[in-house]
Design a protein around this motif. Structure first.
Motif, short mmCIF file in Angstrom:
data_model
loop_
_atom_site.label_atom_id
_atom_site.label_comp_id
_atom_site.label_asym_id
_atom_site.label_seq_id
_atom_site.Cartn_x
_atom_site.Cartn_y
_atom_site.Cartn_z
N GLY A 49 -1.93 26.65 -5.24
CA GLY A 49 -1.27 28.02 -5.13
C GLY A 49 -0.35 28.05 -6.39
O GLY A 49 -0.45 29.25 -6.80
N PHE A 50 0.08 26.95 -6.97
CA PHE A 50 0.85 27.11 -8.51
C PHE A 50 -0.25 27.50 -9.29
O PHE A 50 0.23 28.42 -10.34
N ALA A 51 -1.69 27.17 -9.34
CA ALA A 51 -2.30 27.57 -10.54
C ALA A 51 -2.71 29.11 -10.07
O ALA A 51 -2.92 29.90 -10.93
N THR A 52 -2.65 29.70 -8.87
CA THR A 52 -2.71 31.25 -8.65
C THR A 52 -1.53 31.81 -9.56
O THR A 52 -1.65 32.84 -9.83
N ALA A 53 -0.49 31.19 -8.86
CA ALA A 53 0.96 31.71 -9.55
C ALA A 53 0.91 32.11 -10.94
O ALA A 53 1.18 33.00 -11.57
N LEU A 54 0.41 31.03 -11.64
CA LEU A 54 0.27 30.84 -12.95
C LEU A 54 -0.66 32.17 -13.73
O LEU A 54 -0.17 32.84 -14.37
N GLU A 55 -1.71 32.15 -12.96
CA GLU A 55 -2.81 33.19 -13.13
C GLU A 55 -2.16 34.61 -13.06
O GLU A 55 -2.51 35.46 -13.98
N LEU A 56 -1.57 34.71 -11.84
CA LEU A 56 -1.15 36.15 -11.84
C LEU A 56 0.24 36.50 -12.92
O LEU A 56 0.29 37.60 -13.17
N ALA A 57 0.91 35.52 -13.11
CA ALA A 57 2.07 35.80 -14.10
C ALA A 57 1.62 35.87 -15.42
O ALA A 57 2.05 36.70 -16.26
N ASN A 58 0.37 35.46 -15.61
CA ASN A 58 -0.50 35.72 -16.85
C ASN A 58 0.65 35.32 -18.03
O ASN A 58 0.80 35.99 -19.10
N ARG A 59 1.10 34.23 -18.11
CA ARG A 59 1.89 33.71 -19.26
C ARG A 59 1.15 32.90 -20.08
O ARG A 59 0.05 32.54 -19.83
N TRP A 60 1.53 32.72 -21.32
CA TRP A 60 0.97 31.46 -22.01
C TRP A 60 -0.59 31.92 -22.49
O TRP A 60 -1.29 31.05 -23.14
N ASN A 61 -0.89 33.15 -22.25
CA ASN A 61 -2.29 33.44 -22.76
C ASN A 61 -3.55 32.54 -22.20
O ASN A 61 -4.54 32.56 -23.13
N PRO A 101 -6.71 32.13 -20.02
CA PRO A 101 -7.51 32.76 -19.61
C PRO A 101 -7.54 32.74 -17.94
O PRO A 101 -7.46 31.46 -17.44
N GLY A 102 -7.03 33.76 -17.06
CA GLY A 102 -6.82 33.80 -15.85
C GLY A 102 -8.18 32.97 -14.95
O GLY A 102 -8.02 32.40 -14.12
N GLN A 103 -9.33 33.21 -15.54
CA GLN A 103 -10.61 32.78 -14.80
C GLN A 103 -10.43 31.31 -14.96
O GLN A 103 -11.06 30.49 -13.82
N LEU A 104 -9.74 30.56 -15.95
CA LEU A 104 -10.09 29.34 -16.03
C LEU A 104 -8.99 28.67 -15.21
O LEU A 104 -9.30 27.63 -14.46
N LEU A 105 -7.86 29.09 -15.07
CA LEU A 105 -6.79 28.91 -13.76
C LEU A 105 -7.43 28.94 -12.45
O LEU A 105 -7.26 28.02 -11.70
N ASN A 106 -8.33 29.87 -12.57
CA ASN A 106 -8.91 30.23 -11.00
C ASN A 106 -9.61 29.30 -10.66
O ASN A 106 -9.78 29.00 -9.43
N SER A 107 -10.60 28.80 -11.56
CA SER A 107 -11.70 27.78 -11.32
C SER A 107 -11.09 26.27 -11.32
O SER A 107 -11.95 25.53 -11.12
N LEU A 108 -10.00 26.24 -11.88
CA LEU A 108 -9.23 24.85 -11.83
C LEU A 108 -9.51 24.04 -10.94
O LEU A 108 -9.78 22.92 -10.73
N PRO A 109 -9.06 24.64 -9.47
CA PRO A 109 -9.04 23.85 -8.32
C PRO A 109 -10.59 23.33 -7.93
O PRO A 109 -10.60 21.99 -7.46
N TYR A 110 -11.44 24.08 -8.27
CA TYR A 110 -12.76 23.86 -7.99
C TYR A 110 -13.34 22.76 -8.70
O TYR A 110 -13.88 21.80 -8.20
N ILE A 111 -13.11 22.67 -9.96
CA ILE A 111 -13.42 21.69 -11.17
C ILE A 111 -12.65 20.54 -10.58
O ILE A 111 -13.29 19.45 -10.56
N LEU A 112 -11.52 20.46 -10.28
CA LEU A 112 -10.62 19.40 -9.99
C LEU A 112 -11.32 18.52 -8.74
O LEU A 112 -11.54 17.39 -8.67
N THR A 113 -11.67 19.51 -7.83
CA THR A 113 -12.14 18.97 -6.64
C THR A 113 -13.50 18.24 -6.74
O THR A 113 -13.72 17.22 -6.31
N MET A 114 -14.34 18.72 -7.85
CA MET A 114 -15.47 18.16 -7.98
C MET A 114 -15.38 16.76 -8.71
O MET A 114 -15.89 15.74 -8.39
#
Lengths: 363, 280
Positions: free
Chosen positions: B232-244, B246-259
């Motif tokens: 949820g925090f990763a999504t919040a970061l993505e939506l806040a779009n701070r620090w530039n 790429p949203g897609q990276l944050l978006n796929s982070l949970p999936y990469i971590l799970t793998m």
């Protein structure tokens, strides 16, 4: 391989035991029958004319070459994803990742088609190879993780789906977006990277019909898969690992290696759906172009009983349903969801039948 | 800086957390549950329909949960009674849910949300948000400190253990799956109640993300729900779009971590021994 022997066994396999073949496809035939019956009942319950509904289905799919061309056009990617699922399924692997694989493959094709300028004779095979390799890599990663670490391929293919969606979305919106466009799509591929539409050599098809050569490639793949499964050593290894893993390893087959290449092959097959889209139809990569082809592929493989020819027939049926769904929506005001719901029921019914027969064998 | 991401994190994590708890019950009982996505979707649908029909959000919540459990019952009958392939059944149910909801409700009216509770220092959130940590702890205690939890887990670990106690494995599996429908249904209700609408396919892969959290959290309620907060925090970061980033990276982070977790590079992740198997 002796062609004559192959031909004889093909004949023998198909004609000597029609009863077995019919029995095998019985649940699918029941499922299709039940599906159309259920749809008719729903339409009737809405207070609309069920017969009109059936006649629209028929005329929407078969009233002209043009209509039927659209059906086959819709079926093309489903043939590829259906075969991809079946390749995995036959060796006991679930490739739920077709959706991601076909996105990656489509992008690889589009990239190759945009950036490399060669005559068609070289560029077309190159683009197709790019798609197959990209799909194969995306499929082989979960396969490798399964073989090496025992990580479940279902979870990993799902994860790889989402990673593919995000990665492709990033590439197409941030780097390769067509300049001056709001739509998340790349620019067009070179003329030489396109494969011709069938309308250019079938006179009865109007020029507007999108049916293209990728359908012929799909038919070729169906025949290839049939021969591959039943008449080659690799196909034998694949089925043996799926049916009796221990027997396979006792017989000198390395099930882990099979797992990796089966997933790669499955991914490559799914990747060809990207070829159908990019080289045959849109001539560019459009973000999230697929309407769940990878998942429909599961239904196609189930309905076709993992038999390549069965898959071809099932894909055509789903191609028809996808086309009809639109017409039904326009002409009768019935939302497309009806067919999705039916498709879900179809899947559940078929796996239950399969489960019951397996349960019987177990006890 | 970080603190203003808290509300979004909580709102994103809550539906995931409920679905993940549901996933844990089902998978601990030995049944793979890819149908979380469909159960959430039909839960959201039930909430909107129930609220629209009766005018009461409580009734909507009840209908949403009922629909989730109904779909779970279908999953249970197919997988436990008929031994249907669990993965494929799950996918089938997701397609079914997508189809039914699209067929019955092409356009939805605006509905009221579930009541928000004002708490000192924390702020005002839907009461479902506060319910999540409570149910997380309750689930932990149920699964790991009570005999019933032990039996439910035994259903997922070994096909013979329950038989030795002359208990029916199928009953515990039904219980696990139905509970997963209940929890996923609540998650769906929360989604619909926050946006006040039902839209086609509104769960948008959250069921699968919840499943990732189940694995990431090693099939345990406490760590599974914590994983949901991380996602949820990763999504919040993505939506806040701070620090530039790429949203897609944050978006796929949970999936990469799970793998990464699944292959055992970081920590250990061990699924229930009989997960997905109907016969020993």
């Amino acid at each position: 391989m002796d062609i004559r022997k192959l031909f004889i066994s093909l004949l023998r396999g198909r004609i000597s035991d029609p009863k077995q073949l019919l029995l095998n496809f019985m649940p699918s035939l029941f499922a299709i029958f039940g599906f159309f019956l259920l749809c008719g009942v729903v339409v009737h319950a809405r207070g609309q004319n069920a017969l009109e509904f059936y006649s629209i289905i028929f005329s929407s799919g078969f009233s002209s070459f043009d209509e039927f061309g659209y059906v086959l056009f819709n079926a093309t990617p489903l043939i590829f994803t259906g075969l991809a699922v079946a390749i995995g399924y036959k060796s006991g692997l679930f490739n739920i990742g077709c959706e991601g694989q076909l996105y990656v493959a489509a992008f690889a094709t589009a990239w190759t088609g945009m950036h490399i300028d060669l005559p068609a004779l070289l560029l077309v095979p190159l683009c197709i190879a790019a798609a197959m390799i990209a799909g194969a890599v995306w499929g082989a990663i979960p396969g490798y993780l399964k073989a090496k670490y025992g990580a479940h391929e279902v979870i990993n293919t799902i994860m790889m789906n989402f990673i593919a969606f995000a990665l492709m979305n990033y590439l197409v919106t941030s780097i390769y977006q067509e300049p001056g466009q709001m739509i998340p799509q790349t620019r067009q591929i070179h003329e030489t990277a396109r494969i011709p539409r069938l309308a250019s050599f079938v006179p009865s098809l109007p020029d507007s019909n999108p049916l293209n050569t990728s359908f012929l490639i799909a038919c070729g793949c169906v025949v290839f898969c049939y021969i591959f499964f039943t008449h080659t050593r690799w196909g034998y290894e694949l089925r043996l690992v799926g049916n009796a893993r221990d027997v396979a390893s006792y017989g000198g087959i390395n099930p882990r290696a099979v797992t990796v290449w089966v997933m790669a092959l499955s991914g490559a097959a799914a990747g060809l759906a990207g070829v159908a889209e990019v080289m045959g139809y849109r001539y560019r990569y459009l973000d999230s172009f697929s309407s769940g082809w990878g998942f429909t592929g599961i239904a196609v493989a189930l309905l076709g009983r993992n038999n390549p020819f069965g898959i071809l027939a099932a894909a055509v049926l789903f191609g028809l349903l996808n086309k009809v769904a639109l017409d039904i929506d326009i002409l009768l005001g019935i939302p497309r969801g009806l067919f999705f719901a039916g498709q879900g029921m179809l899947i559940i019914w078929l796996v239950c039948i399969e489960g019951i027969s397996r349960k019987k064998n177990d006890t | 800086m970080i603190l203003d991401l808290v509300p979004t994190t909580l709102r994103m994590a809550t539906p995931l957390g409920f679905a993940a708890l549901g996933g844990i019950y089902s998978e601990r009982a030995g049944v793979i549950n890819l149908a979380l996505e469909g159960m959430m979707l039909i839960g959201a649908f039930g909430y909107v329909v129930g609220t629209q029909v009766s005018g009461s959000t409580w009734f909507g919540l009840l209908v949403g949960i009922g629909f989730g459990v109904g779909l779970a019952l279908l999953h249970a009958v197919a997988t436990v009674t008929f031994h249907a392939e669990q993965v494929v059944t799950g996918i089938g149910i997701n397609i079914l849910a997508l189809g039914i909801t699209e067929y019955l409700l092409p356009t939805s009216k605006q509905v009221d949300g579930l009541p928000h509770w004002q708490l000192p220092f924390i702020g005002s959130y839907s009461f479902i948000v506060y319910l999540l940590p409570v149910l997380m702890v309750v689930s932990h205690i149920f699964l790991f400190k009570t005999p019933w939890g032990l039996r439910l887990r035994a259903a997922g670990e070994s096909t013979e253990a329950l038989a030795a106690l002359s208990l029916r494995r199928t009953r515990w599996q039904y219980l696990g799956i139905l509970l997963s429908g209940l929890f996923a249904g609540v998650g769906g209700c929360f989604l619909a109640s926050e946006v006040h609408y039902f839209t086609k396919g509104m769960t948008a892969g959250r069921g699968y993300l919840a499943l990732a959290a189940v694995i990431f959290g090693n099939w345990r309620p406490l760590s599974g729900v914590s994983a949901c907060f991380l996602f949820g925090f990763a999504t919040a970061l993505e939506l806040a779009n701070r620090w530039n980033i790429p949203g897609q990276l944050l978006n796929s982070l949970p999936y990469i971590l799970t793998m990464i977790v699944l292959i055992g590079f970081v920590g250990t992740s061990r699924p229930p021994a009989s997960l997905g198997k109907m016969k020993s």
